[in-house]
Scaffold this motif. Structure first.
Motif, PDB file in Angstrom:
ATOM      1  N   ASP A  40      28.105  34.044  82.990  1.00  0.00           N
ATOM      2  CA  ASP A  40      27.721  33.313  84.194  1.00  0.00           C
ATOM      3  C   ASP A  40      28.239  34.029  85.430  1.00  0.00           C
ATOM      4  O   ASP A  40      29.351  34.563  85.422  1.00  0.00           O
ATOM      5  N   THR A  41      27.458  34.015  86.487  1.00  0.00           N
ATOM      6  CA  THR A  41      27.868  34.683  87.722  1.00  0.00           C
ATOM      7  C   THR A  41      29.073  34.020  88.388  1.00  0.00           C
ATOM      8  O   THR A  41      29.696  34.636  89.245  1.00  0.00           O
ATOM      9  N   CYS A  42      29.410  32.796  87.974  1.00  0.00           N
ATOM     10  CA  CYS A  42      30.589  32.147  88.569  1.00  0.00           C
ATOM     11  C   CYS A  42      31.875  32.893  88.217  1.00  0.00           C
ATOM     12  O   CYS A  42      32.906  32.702  88.863  1.00  0.00           O
ATOM     13  N   PHE A  43      31.814  33.768  87.204  1.00  0.00           N
ATOM     14  CA  PHE A  43      32.990  34.544  86.803  1.00  0.00           C
ATOM     15  C   PHE A  43      33.005  35.949  87.408  1.00  0.00           C
ATOM     16  O   PHE A  43      33.858  36.764  87.069  1.00  0.00           O
ATOM     17  N   THR A  44      32.058  36.226  88.300  1.00  0.00           N
ATOM     18  CA  THR A  44      32.017  37.534  88.958  1.00  0.00           C
ATOM     19  C   THR A  44      33.349  37.773  89.669  1.00  0.00           C
ATOM     20  O   THR A  44      33.864  36.907  90.367  1.00  0.00           O
ATOM     21  N   GLY A  45      33.903  38.934  89.458  1.00  0.00           N
ATOM     22  CA  GLY A  45      35.185  39.274  90.070  1.00  0.00           C
ATOM     23  C   GLY A  45      36.381  39.047  89.164  1.00  0.00           C
ATOM     24  O   GLY A  45      37.463  39.540  89.427  1.00  0.00           O
ATOM     25  N   TYR A  46      36.188  38.294  88.088  1.00  0.00           N
ATOM     26  CA  TYR A  46      37.270  38.082  87.126  1.00  0.00           C
ATOM     27  C   TYR A  46      37.247  39.198  86.088  1.00  0.00           C
ATOM     28  O   TYR A  46      36.193  39.676  85.689  1.00  0.00           O
ATOM     29  N   THR A  47      38.419  39.615  85.661  1.00  0.00           N
ATOM     30  CA  THR A  47      38.552  40.678  84.673  1.00  0.00           C
ATOM     31  C   THR A  47      39.536  40.243  83.597  1.00  0.00           C
ATOM     32  O   THR A  47      40.560  39.633  83.905  1.00  0.00           O
ATOM     33  N   LEU A  48      39.222  40.560  82.363  1.00  0.00           N
ATOM     34  CA  LEU A  48      40.160  40.315  81.274  1.00  0.00           C
ATOM     35  C   LEU A  48      41.221  41.402  81.333  1.00  0.00           C
ATOM     36  O   LEU A  48      40.924  42.577  81.159  1.00  0.00           O
ATOM     37  N   VAL A  49      42.448  41.013  81.623  1.00  0.00           N
ATOM     38  CA  VAL A  49      43.541  41.972  81.776  1.00  0.00           C
ATOM     39  C   VAL A  49      44.251  42.209  80.455  1.00  0.00           C
ATOM     40  O   VAL A  49      44.592  43.330  80.105  1.00  0.00           O
ATOM     41  N   ARG A  50      44.453  41.134  79.709  1.00  0.00           N
ATOM     42  CA  ARG A  50      45.211  41.239  78.465  1.00  0.00           C
ATOM     43  C   ARG A  50      44.791  40.104  77.558  1.00  0.00           C
ATOM     44  O   ARG A  50      44.472  39.011  77.996  1.00  0.00           O
ATOM     45  N   CYS A  51      44.816  40.376  76.275  1.00  0.00           N
ATOM     46  CA  CYS A  51      44.504  39.351  75.290  1.00  0.00           C
ATOM     47  C   CYS A  51      45.510  39.492  74.156  1.00  0.00           C
ATOM     48  O   CYS A  51      45.674  40.579  73.600  1.00  0.00           O
ATOM     49  N   ALA A  52      46.209  38.420  73.824  1.00  0.00           N
ATOM     50  CA  ALA A  52      47.225  38.465  72.780  1.00  0.00           C
ATOM     51  C   ALA A  52      47.234  37.137  72.035  1.00  0.00           C
ATOM     52  O   ALA A  52      46.844  36.109  72.567  1.00  0.00           O
ATOM     53  N   ALA A  53      47.675  37.189  70.810  1.00  0.00           N
ATOM     54  CA  ALA A  53      47.789  35.975  69.997  1.00  0.00           C
ATOM     55  C   ALA A  53      49.244  35.789  69.603  1.00  0.00           C
ATOM     56  O   ALA A  53      49.966  36.752  69.356  1.00  0.00           O
ATOM     57  N   ALA A  54      49.650  34.548  69.551  1.00  0.00           N
ATOM     58  CA  ALA A  54      51.006  34.201  69.109  1.00  0.00           C
ATOM     59  C   ALA A  54      50.935  33.658  67.689  1.00  0.00           C
ATOM     60  O   ALA A  54      50.019  32.913  67.347  1.00  0.00           O
ATOM     61  N   PHE A  55      51.878  34.037  66.878  1.00  0.00           N
ATOM     62  CA  PHE A  55      51.945  33.531  65.510  1.00  0.00           C
ATOM     63  C   PHE A  55      52.504  32.111  65.538  1.00  0.00           C
ATOM     64  O   PHE A  55      53.555  31.855  66.117  1.00  0.00           O
ATOM     65  N   VAL A  56      51.799  31.191  64.901  1.00  0.00           N
ATOM     66  CA  VAL A  56      52.225  29.792  64.845  1.00  0.00           C
ATOM     67  C   VAL A  56      52.710  29.525  63.425  1.00  0.00           C
ATOM     68  O   VAL A  56      51.953  29.085  62.557  1.00  0.00           O
ATOM     69  N   GLY A  57      53.986  29.804  63.186  1.00  0.00           N
ATOM     70  CA  GLY A  57      54.575  29.696  61.864  1.00  0.00           C
ATOM     71  C   GLY A  57      54.422  28.353  61.184  1.00  0.00           C
ATOM     72  O   GLY A  57      54.039  28.294  60.016  1.00  0.00           O
ATOM     73  N   PRO A  58      54.699  27.239  61.864  1.00  0.00           N
ATOM     74  CA  PRO A  58      54.605  25.934  61.201  1.00  0.00           C
ATOM     75  C   PRO A  58      53.214  25.653  60.617  1.00  0.00           C
ATOM     76  O   PRO A  58      53.096  25.036  59.568  1.00  0.00           O
ATOM     77  N   PHE A  59      52.170  26.119  61.283  1.00  0.00           N
ATOM     78  CA  PHE A  59      50.822  25.915  60.755  1.00  0.00           C
ATOM     79  C   PHE A  59      50.681  26.594  59.399  1.00  0.00           C
ATOM     80  O   PHE A  59      50.197  26.000  58.435  1.00  0.00           O
ATOM     81  N   TYR A  60      51.122  27.838  59.315  1.00  0.00           N
ATOM     82  CA  TYR A  60      50.986  28.586  58.068  1.00  0.00           C
ATOM     83  C   TYR A  60      51.945  28.081  56.997  1.00  0.00           C
ATOM     84  O   TYR A  60      51.612  28.096  55.807  1.00  0.00           O
ATOM     85  N   GLU A  61      53.114  27.620  57.386  1.00  0.00           N
ATOM     86  CA  GLU A  61      54.036  27.035  56.426  1.00  0.00           C
ATOM     87  C   GLU A  61      53.441  25.788  55.792  1.00  0.00           C
ATOM     88  O   GLU A  61      53.557  25.571  54.584  1.00  0.00           O
ATOM     89  N   ALA A  62      52.767  24.960  56.596  1.00  0.00           N
ATOM     90  CA  ALA A  62      52.123  23.759  56.081  1.00  0.00           C
ATOM     91  C   ALA A  62      50.989  24.122  55.122  1.00  0.00           C
ATOM     92  O   ALA A  62      50.757  23.447  54.122  1.00  0.00           O
ATOM     93  N   GLU A  63      50.281  25.215  55.407  1.00  0.00           N
ATOM     94  CA  GLU A  63      49.197  25.652  54.538  1.00  0.00           C
ATOM     95  C   GLU A  63      49.713  26.099  53.170  1.00  0.00           C
ATOM     96  O   GLU A  63      49.005  25.966  52.166  1.00  0.00           O
ATOM     97  N   LEU A  64      50.929  26.618  53.103  1.00  0.00           N
ATOM     98  CA  LEU A  64      51.497  27.082  51.847  1.00  0.00           C
ATOM     99  C   LEU A  64      51.971  25.940  50.953  1.00  0.00           C
ATOM    100  O   LEU A  64      52.159  26.122  49.744  1.00  0.00           O
ATOM    101  N   GLN A  65      52.197  24.785  51.514  1.00  0.00           N
ATOM    102  CA  GLN A  65      52.727  23.654  50.734  1.00  0.00           C
ATOM    103  C   GLN A  65      51.630  22.869  50.051  1.00  0.00           C
ATOM    104  O   GLN A  65      50.536  22.815  50.303  1.00  0.00           O
TER     105      GLN A  65
END
Length: 65
Positions: A40-65
């Motif tokens: 969409d043109t409403c995002f003109t001028g915006y740039t993706l500078v960085r993209c990162a993911a954080a590990f959410v340990g409790p979610f994966y710990e619950a999946e293992l149980q």
């Protein structure tokens, strides 16, 4: 998606992604952000500078149980 428009350093978009690995989550988040910026043109001028993911340990710990 959770936007943080007044974050220090500029706007931040928080995404919650369930993926098989951190790399997969980062690729999915980057693709979603780039798709949004290019959709969409409403995002003109915006740039993706960085993209990162954080590990959410409790979610994966619950999946293992």
């Amino acid at each position: 998606m959770t936007p943080h428009l007044n974050a220090p350093g500029g706007p931040v978009l928080g995404l919650f992604v369930a993926a098989g690995s951190l790399e997969e989550a980062e690729r999915a988040a980057e693709a979603a952000c780039l798709n949004t910026l290019n959709s969409d043109t409403c995002f003109t001028g915006y740039t993706l500078v960085r993209c990162a993911a954080a590990f959410v340990g409790p979610f994966y710990e619950a999946e293992l149980q």
